[in-house]
Design a protein around this motif. Sequence first.
Motif, short mmCIF file in Angstrom:
data_model
loop_
_atom_site.label_atom_id
_atom_site.label_comp_id
_atom_site.label_asym_id
_atom_site.label_seq_id
_atom_site.Cartn_x
_atom_site.Cartn_y
_atom_site.Cartn_z
N ALA A 187 5.41 -0.84 -5.78
CA ALA A 187 4.62 -0.74 -4.60
C ALA A 187 4.29 0.90 -4.70
O ALA A 187 2.89 1.28 -4.13
N TYR A 188 5.15 1.78 -4.94
CA TYR A 188 5.16 3.23 -4.85
C TYR A 188 3.87 3.63 -5.82
O TYR A 188 2.93 4.27 -5.47
N ASN A 189 3.92 3.24 -7.09
CA ASN A 189 2.64 3.32 -8.03
C ASN A 189 1.60 2.66 -7.65
O ASN A 189 0.31 3.37 -7.70
N PHE A 190 1.35 1.60 -6.77
CA PHE A 190 0.38 1.04 -6.63
C PHE A 190 -0.27 1.81 -5.30
O PHE A 190 -1.62 1.91 -5.48
N LEU A 191 0.42 2.41 -4.44
CA LEU A 191 0.14 3.00 -3.19
C LEU A 191 -0.43 4.47 -3.85
O LEU A 191 -1.18 5.00 -2.98
N LYS A 192 0.19 4.96 -4.79
CA LYS A 192 0.05 6.31 -5.38
C LYS A 192 -1.45 6.64 -5.63
O LYS A 192 -2.18 6.06 -6.04
#
Length: 149
Positions: free
Chosen positions: A144-149
């Motif tokens: 999720a973190y990498n998707f939202l970044k």
Amino acid sequence: MNGIDIILAGVAGTAIMTAFMYGMTFVTKRVMKVVKILGTMLTFRTSPDGKLSDTPRAISIGIIAHYAIGVLFAFIYNSLWSRGVGRPDFESGIWLGIGSGVAAIAFWYSFFAIHPNPPAISLKHYLVTLFLAHIVFTYGVILAYNFLK
């Protein structure tokens, strides 16, 4: 990374972890419903025969507490990554997952030890599954973190 994105990553990781634990309940036929266990213990609503509470209050408190802890972990991960301790990637994820799993085992073991009326569940099986679930959680946060970044 802004705070809203970190919160969303924590919620996503917690949702994936919760689904994993409920899936393990289904597969193993053992009580692994972390939200109900947490809510039952926080509200002191274990039934006299050791069963989990089905009250809306216990379940709501379990959900709120579980997701709040997941978001807290996501903020800790972000803090580590922003200081150059690991990265939101596969390799760092295994170490964060193991560390989070060990912290969870320590917390839950202690919580069961000091609680005046903990649910009658197989603590050994619950803790092993919870350890694995924290690795799943960590990778959920990372995705999720990498998707939202």
